[in-house]
Write a protein that holds these residues in place. Structure first.
Motif, PDB file in Angstrom:
ATOM      1  N   PRO A 286       7.085   2.585  -0.756  1.00  0.00           N
ATOM      2  CA  PRO A 286       6.517   1.703   0.282  1.00  0.00           C
ATOM      3  C   PRO A 286       5.064   1.318  -0.025  1.00  0.00           C
ATOM      4  O   PRO A 286       4.360   2.060  -0.707  1.00  0.00           O
ATOM      5  N   VAL A 287       4.659   0.162   0.471  1.00  0.00           N
ATOM      6  CA  VAL A 287       3.270  -0.297   0.242  1.00  0.00           C
ATOM      7  C   VAL A 287       2.651  -0.751   1.558  1.00  0.00           C
ATOM      8  O   VAL A 287       3.350  -0.932   2.558  1.00  0.00           O
ATOM      9  N   ARG A 329       2.679  -0.136  -7.985  1.00  0.00           N
ATOM     10  CA  ARG A 329       2.978  -1.385  -8.688  1.00  0.00           C
ATOM     11  C   ARG A 329       4.455  -1.703  -8.530  1.00  0.00           C
ATOM     12  O   ARG A 329       5.314  -0.862  -8.819  1.00  0.00           O
ATOM     13  N   LEU A 330       4.703  -2.927  -8.065  1.00  0.00           N
ATOM     14  CA  LEU A 330       6.085  -3.403  -7.959  1.00  0.00           C
ATOM     15  C   LEU A 330       6.318  -4.319  -9.166  1.00  0.00           C
ATOM     16  O   LEU A 330       5.616  -5.324  -9.328  1.00  0.00           O
ATOM     17  N   HIS A 331       7.275  -3.942 -10.027  1.00  0.00           N
ATOM     18  CA  HIS A 331       7.515  -4.708 -11.252  1.00  0.00           C
ATOM     19  C   HIS A 331       8.753  -5.585 -11.121  1.00  0.00           C
ATOM     20  O   HIS A 331       9.767  -5.150 -10.579  1.00  0.00           O
ATOM     21  N   ARG A 372      -2.252 -16.057  -5.058  1.00  0.00           N
ATOM     22  CA  ARG A 372      -3.095 -16.214  -3.877  1.00  0.00           C
ATOM     23  C   ARG A 372      -2.576 -15.350  -2.723  1.00  0.00           C
ATOM     24  O   ARG A 372      -3.347 -14.714  -1.998  1.00  0.00           O
ATOM     25  N   ALA A 373      -1.251 -15.316  -2.585  1.00  0.00           N
ATOM     26  CA  ALA A 373      -0.652 -14.527  -1.494  1.00  0.00           C
ATOM     27  C   ALA A 373      -1.001 -13.050  -1.635  1.00  0.00           C
ATOM     28  O   ALA A 373      -1.250 -12.363  -0.649  1.00  0.00           O
ATOM     29  N   ILE A 374      -1.049 -12.561  -2.879  1.00  0.00           N
ATOM     30  CA  ILE A 374      -1.322 -11.128  -3.100  1.00  0.00           C
ATOM     31  C   ILE A 374      -2.818 -10.838  -3.048  1.00  0.00           C
ATOM     32  O   ILE A 374      -3.251  -9.867  -2.421  1.00  0.00           O
ATOM     33  N   GLU A 375      -3.613 -11.699  -3.678  1.00  0.00           N
ATOM     34  CA  GLU A 375      -5.060 -11.409  -3.723  1.00  0.00           C
ATOM     35  C   GLU A 375      -5.706 -11.522  -2.341  1.00  0.00           C
ATOM     36  O   GLU A 375      -6.672 -10.839  -2.055  1.00  0.00           O
ATOM     37  N   GLU A 396       0.337  -5.266  -7.466  1.00  0.00           N
ATOM     38  CA  GLU A 396      -0.228  -3.944  -7.156  1.00  0.00           C
ATOM     39  C   GLU A 396      -0.833  -3.968  -5.762  1.00  0.00           C
ATOM     40  O   GLU A 396      -1.661  -4.826  -5.452  1.00  0.00           O
ATOM     41  N   LEU A 397      -0.392  -3.011  -4.928  1.00  0.00           N
ATOM     42  CA  LEU A 397      -0.867  -2.951  -3.536  1.00  0.00           C
ATOM     43  C   LEU A 397      -1.156  -1.499  -3.140  1.00  0.00           C
ATOM     44  O   LEU A 397      -0.653  -0.580  -3.801  1.00  0.00           O
ATOM     45  N   PRO A 398      -1.931  -1.286  -2.056  1.00  0.00           N
ATOM     46  CA  PRO A 398      -2.201   0.100  -1.636  1.00  0.00           C
ATOM     47  C   PRO A 398      -0.906   0.832  -1.291  1.00  0.00           C
ATOM     48  O   PRO A 398      -0.001   0.248  -0.680  1.00  0.00           O
TER      49      PRO A 398
END
Ligand code: ADP
Length: 409
Positions: A286-287, A329-331, A372-375, A396-398
């Motif tokens: 989960p993120v 990290r979601l690959h 843009r959506a992720i940053e 990559e997210l918390p």
């Protein structure tokens, strides 16, 4: 102007501690003469006294004010005066009797010791005075430096305040300009769509109503107009998505990536139904993310992964997560056509399409929108790829820690 008491004090100090040999000799002679006169005046009362004794104060005073050398000279003078003036010669012609000689020797030893002690004390006092002077000089400099430091600190604080105010003003202006630009591009894109739809509609009507009166070339031209209009429509759609991302509020929350992936696959059956099917390493970690934006980015990556494969080859896509410290990290890994190293930095720019992607449909906005959506939510989006070997796109997210995982949606 120097004050009078200071002048007076300096004169006294100089007079009491003479520096030249002449003045020192004068002091020695004067004090020895005074001691001799005192001894002469008191002669009749000093019957059992040691003859040298009255010279001792004079010797010590000279040693204290004129230095050790003058002290020893005074001692020698006092010894001579004692022997010649106050110790009578022995009846058998000796200059001095042995008992008096012994007493003189003892007293000269004591006097020498006292002269040396006075000298040492003076040296010690002098060293202390020097030390004190140096210390007070240093503390004065320290105080000066502290004052200068304080002045520069307050200057710095004032500059920092100015700078912060300036940055805040500029940021506000910049945000205003960006917001204006975004709303402008949104309005323009939105308004462009209705004349485009009209053109598309009339192109269709033309084919339907007048198609039989047009020759093959005429029909081909109309079909091309229709395709170009569709492409323009897609581009406007993507520009609208890109600019609306800038305005959408970001509310990160604990997110279950398995659920997010399933929702994306439900929206895009083409991805879900690929053969062989997508390989997913469940459960995905989960993120902490803004779910809507994350779904948009993930769907763009998945669409690309199934799209950019060599002609006649089935897509092979692998979705998995790994933990990197406090992040996940979601690959999305594929074995497609891959990207050359020279192009890797370019592919995230709006409207950039790879050199070998002209055979694939697209506007060149998918990755720009995804990044843009992720940053915007504090995450990262990157890729490692090799031409002809496939690509590994990652988000990559918390990470969500154990205390938050019960709220995962
Ligand atoms: P589009 O897909 O519309 O071309 P994107 O912004 O999604 O635009 O991608 C930009 C470019 O990056 C693509 O034109 C392509 O060259 C390259 N690309 C993106 N994803 C992949 C992938 N999975 N495999 C190979 N190339 C890719």
């Amino acid at each position: 102007m120097q004050r009078l008491d200071t002048v007076h004090g300096a004169f006294l100090t100089n007079a009491l501690s003479p520096r030249s040999v002449v003045s020192k000799t004068a002091w020695v002679a004067l004090l020895l003469a005074i001691s001799t006169a005192a001894r002469w005046l008191l002669d009749r009362y000093l019957t059992g006294e040691i003859p040298f004794f009255l010279y001792l104060p004079a010797i010590l005073v000279i040693a204290a004010y004129c230095g050790q050398a003058a002290g020893f000279s005074a001692l020698a003078g006092a010894l001579l005066l004692t022997v010649y003036l106050w110790i009578p010669p022995t009846p058998d012609g000796w200059l001095i009797n042995p008992a008096a000689l012994l007493s003189l020797l003892v007293w000269s030893g004591i006097s020498s010791l006292l002269i040396v002690v006075i000298g040492l004390l003076q040296k010690y006092a002098f060293a202390q005075r020097e030390l004190l002077a140096r210390l007070s000089e240093k503390s004065r400099r320290l105080e000066e430096n502290a004052a200068r430091l304080q002045a520069s600190e307050s200057q710095l604080a004032a500059h920092a305040d100015d700078l912060e105010r300036l940055v805040a003003e500029r940021t506000a202006k910049l945000q205003e300009t960006v917001a204006e630009l975004e709303s402008f591009s949104y309005t323009v894109s939105h308004d462009l769509r209705s004349p485009l739809r009209t053109m598309q509609g009339f192109a269709h009507l033309l084919i339907e109503d007048y198609g039989d009166r047009l020759d093959a070339q005429g029909c081909d031209y109309l079909a091309r107009i229709d395709r170009a209009a569709q492409r323009l429509d897609m581009m406007i759609h993507d520009v609208l998505s890109y600019s609306s991302l800038g305005r959408a509020p970001i509310v990160p929350e604990p997110v279950d990536l398995d659920v997010v992936l399933d929702e994306v696959l439900d929206q895009y059956p083409l991805i879900r139904d690929t053969q062989p099917p997508l390989q997913v390493d469940r459960p995905l970690l989960p993120v902490f993310a803004a779910k809507g934006s994350l779904m948009q980015a993930l769907s763009n990556l998945l669409q690309n992964a199934v799209k950019f494969v060599a002609p006649g080859t089935a897509p092979s896509v692998h979705v998995w997560t790994d933990r990197r410290g406090d992040r996940v990290r979601l690959h999305v890994t594929d074995r497609g056509i891959g990207i050359s190293a020279a192009e890797l930095a370019q592919i995230f720019k709006p409207f950039h399409r790879g050199r070998n992607s002209s055979a694939y449909a697209g506007t060149g906005m998918g990755l720009a929108i995804a990044r843009r959506a992720i940053e915007r939510q504090g995450g990262l989006l990157g890729v490692t790829s090799e031409l002809g070997q496939g690509s590994d796109f990652w988000i990559e997210l918390p990470a969500v820690d154990h205390s938050q995982s019960s709220h995962v949606s």
